[in-house]
Every structure is written in C-alpha cells, then in structure tokens.
Design an enzyme around this catalytic site. Structure first.
Site, PDB file in Angstrom:
ATOM      1  N   GLN A 192       1.235  -1.008   0.060  1.00  0.00           N
ATOM      2  CA  GLN A 192      -0.082   0.091  -0.441  1.00  0.00           C
ATOM      3  C   GLN A 192       0.813   1.770   0.083  1.00  0.00           C
ATOM      4  OE1 GLN A 192      -3.878   0.476  -0.508  1.00  0.00           O
ATOM      5  NE2 GLN A 192      -3.839  -1.482  -0.979  1.00  0.00           N
ATOM      6  N   SER A 193       2.060   1.409  -0.322  1.00  0.00           N
ATOM      7  CA  SER A 193       2.948   2.057  -0.307  1.00  0.00           C
ATOM      8  C   SER A 193       2.377   3.566  -1.540  1.00  0.00           C
ATOM      9  CB  SER A 193       4.458   1.966  -1.529  1.00  0.00           C
ATOM     10  OG  SER A 193       5.365   3.206  -1.666  1.00  0.00           O
ATOM     11  N   ASN A 194       2.108   4.552  -0.523  1.00  0.00           N
ATOM     12  CA  ASN A 194       1.557   6.058  -0.977  1.00  0.00           C
ATOM     13  C   ASN A 194       3.141   6.469  -2.507  1.00  0.00           C
ATOM     14  OD1 ASN A 194      -0.568   6.164   0.966  1.00  0.00           O
ATOM     15  ND2 ASN A 194       0.763   6.930   2.182  1.00  0.00           N
TER      16      ASN A 194
ATOM     17  N   CYS B 284       4.358   4.527  -3.857  1.00  0.00           N
ATOM     18  CA  CYS B 284       4.792   4.107  -4.816  1.00  0.00           C
ATOM     19  C   CYS B 284       3.837   4.449  -6.293  1.00  0.00           C
ATOM     20  CB  CYS B 284       4.800   2.374  -5.569  1.00  0.00           C
ATOM     21  SG  CYS B 284       6.582   1.829  -4.706  1.00  0.00           S
TER      22      CYS B 284
END
Ligand code: PLP
Length: 382
Positions: A101-103, A105
């Site tokens: 859930q990387s913001n 990325c």
C-alpha cells in the site's frame, strides 16, 4: 503561468532558497517538474481531545493536498526533482519500490504517467502470489494499476534478503535488456535529490510565516519519518531558514513509523552530507541531534495498527473533519499527543503546534477500523 495543458510536461529552472550555503548549492538540482499545488495551505483545527486542555488548537500544513487524489501527499514534492532528473537523462521508464500500500509507489506511478513515463513498481507483500490478485483495487493499488504501472511483487523475506536497492537495480537491468531506459528511484524517493523537495518546502513554510503574523506562535512542528527524506529536508531547511533570519527556529519533532531514532539520525545525516550541507555524515548527524527530536512511534510495526491508534484516528476525524492515515500521520499524532499528555513534550502558553500532514488517506482503505463503529448507521424505511 501557462495553461494546464502543459501540466507535468515542462521542466522549470530551480532557484535554491537564499539560505542554502555554497557547499550545498553545488549539489542543487538545475530544474524541477512542476507537479504540486503550492504553497499548501495551513489550517487551524481543534486539537485531539486528549491534549485539548494543554493545546487548544492545532495548525495543520496540508501536504495531503499537494496534488489531486492520485498524486497528493509528501512524495509529490520529491518527485518534482526526481522525475525532472529522469526526463533530463532521457529515461522512458521509472522503477521504484515500497510496501503493497505504498503511497510513494502510487504517487510515482501517477506522476510518471502524467510526465509521459512508464512506471514499474516493486511491492512488498505478505503473499506475493495472491495479495494483489485478491484485492486488486484496494487503496493505492487502484491508482497505480489505473495509471498502467507494471507491478512486481516480492515477499518480505526476499525484500529483506536482497535489500531495496538491489531489487530496483535488478528490474532496471531487465528493462535495459529489453531496450528501455529506466530511471531508479529509491524507497520513498529519499535520496539527496528527492530531499531537495522538502528543503524547498521549508522555504515555503518560512515565506508563509513571514507573511502571516498568526504563524509567529508556531514553536513546535511535528511530522512523520518513514524513508527519511521529508524529515531530513525539513530539519535542515527550517534550521537554516530561521538562523538566516536571526530567529530561534521552532522545535522540530519527527515520529518514526518503522525504524529506531538512531537509525533515522544516521540515515538522514548521510543524506544531508551527500547534499553538501555538511562535510561528513557525523557532522550532519550531530546537527540533526541538536535541531530535531526523533521519537519512536512504530508501535506494533510498520503498517500494523493498534486498536488505540485506530480509535484515536476515528475520534479525531469525528472531532475535526481531518482524516489521518493509519500508517503515518495517525501514528505520528497519536505518539506526539501521548508525549504531551505525559509531560515529555511541553507546549507553553500561547505557543502553537503545527502538524505537517504528509497525506496517506488512500492507504486508509486497507484499515476498516478507521471508520469507527456503526452506531450512526440507520436503515431508512419510508
Ligand atoms: C512516505 C510517507 C511519509 C514519510 O515520509 P518519508 O519522507 O518517507 O520519511 C509520511 N506520510 C505519508 C503519508 C507517507 O506516504
């Protein structure tokens, strides 16, 4: 100003803030790619109820609003410099890495697309063979996939064994073999180049403080630290900007959400030395230890929340209308408030606390506890 048709397509010369010393000017980027809506506003909101008797209100620097939904958050300030470098070097693709859930990325995938570049994302998963497939439109994945990013999944074990740099390099190598020109962006965009985004943000805050007398009361500034660049840029930028004006800077607090304070002092010191602000990483680390208090707000682990943290976030949304995410901003304010409550951080009479909101709301889709209870849900029957 030109029309929005040129959004994210045109490099603009970068003029470093006047407080940058010559040693760092030498490393300053020549240009950036305008992606952010700047300056981000500063709003006064009620403080969380746990500290409201000590700190009646909170100023919030809205870096959750740097861009539209798909771009917003702190990563966009770093991407202005990173994508400018990618374009200048003639890259056609960017490669970066983060949690599922990387913001970072998601913002990279969407900003790259706007800039006419493809994106490959390496995502750390609990189960690399099924996590994306089982919830393909959950939170940040919706936007990264919509923007056409290619997703490469890895397990936590693989990520730990190889390290993020090697994984990014491996994908870049494969893409080169296919005739593409990839540009590598490290975790969170937190290298010397990306960190210029938050040095520039510190100059923006200084300009806001000079033009708005209400901000003279800001004596405490609080923000998250995850991959380190935001805190490093703000700490050096704010300390230099206030020193140049001959004023005592506000106290700065970074709350770590994944590693220990010692790790962060070292890592951020290395970035600031590489940027030319100090002759050595040790000197940079010593400066950081003077101007920045780094706290440990990791709790149960990166992207793992306690019920107490989730209840804090949901209660604060109900009190103020402000949404905090569970991975960064919620943990940070929860930790800072507990320090105030327990008297370890003292906010004097008439002093203001500014919380630097770094975004992350989209990741909240993955944490159902943030909505709180369903006591307000009623079945409408006519
Ligand atoms: C990445 C991130 C942070 C941490 O910033 P770093 O520069 O990585 O330390 C804080 N808040 C949100 C919402 C983020 O996505």
């Amino acid at each position: 100003m030109s029309l929005s048709s040129s959004f994210a397509r045109r490099l603009v010369p970068f003029t470093p803030p006047s407080f940058i010393p010559p040693s760092a000017l030498a490393t300053a980027p020549a240009s950036y790619l305008p992606l952010c809506n700047l300056p981000t506003p500063i709003h006064r909101l009620p403080s969380p109820s746990s500290i409201s008797s000590l700190v009646p209100s909170l100023l919030v620097k809205r870096d959750d609003a740097t861009g539209g939904t798909e771009l917003g958050g702190n990563k966009l300030r770093k991407l202005e410099f990173l994508l400018a470098a990618a374009i200048s070097e003639g890259a056609d693709t960017v490669v970066t890495i983060g949690g599922i859930q990387s913001n970072h990325c998601r913002a990279t995938a969407c900003a790259a697309r706007a800039a006419g570049l493809d994106a490959h994302l390496i995502l750390r998963c609990l189960d690399p063979s099924s996590d994306v497939a089982s919830a393909p439109s959950l939170g940040n994945l919706l936007f990264s996939r919509s923007a056409g990013a290619v997703l490469h999944t890895v397990s936590k074990e693989e990520y730990g064994r190889h390290g993020s740099t090697k994984l990014v390099d491996a994908v870049c190598e494969t893409l080169r073999g296919e005739g593409l020109s990839p540009y590598a962006i490290p975790v969170g965009g937190s290298n010397a180049l990306g960190t210029w985004g938050y040095v520039r943000a510190a100059a923006e805050f200084r300009a806001q403080a000079e033009s708005d007398p209400e901000l003279a009361s800001v004596k405490h500034v609080v923000f998250a630290t995850g991959s380190g660049g935001t805190a490093a840029g703000l700490a050096i930028g704010i300390s230099l900007a206030w020193a140049r004006a001959g004023e005592e800077p506000p106290k700065l607090y970074a709350v770590g959400v994944c590693d220990t304070p010692d790790y962060f002092y070292k890592f951020q010191g290395a970035i600031l030395a590489e940027m030319g602000f100090f002759e050595s990483a040790d000197e940079a680390e010593a400066h950081l230890r003077r101007v920045l208090v780094i706290m440990n707000g990791r709790g149960r682990g990166y992207a793992v929340s306690t019920d107490a943290e989730c209840e804090f976030i949901s209660a604060y949304a109900k009190r103020s209308g402000l949404f905090l995410d569970s991975v960064y901003t919620g943990k940070v304010l929860y930790k800072f408030c507990s320090e105030v409550e327990e008297g370890r951080v003292v906010v004097g009479e008439g002093e203001d606390v500014m919380f630097w909101h770094t975004g992350g709301a989209i990741g909240g889709y993955a944490e159902p506890r943030l909505a709180g209870g369903f006591e307000k849900e009623r079945r409408l029957e006519l």
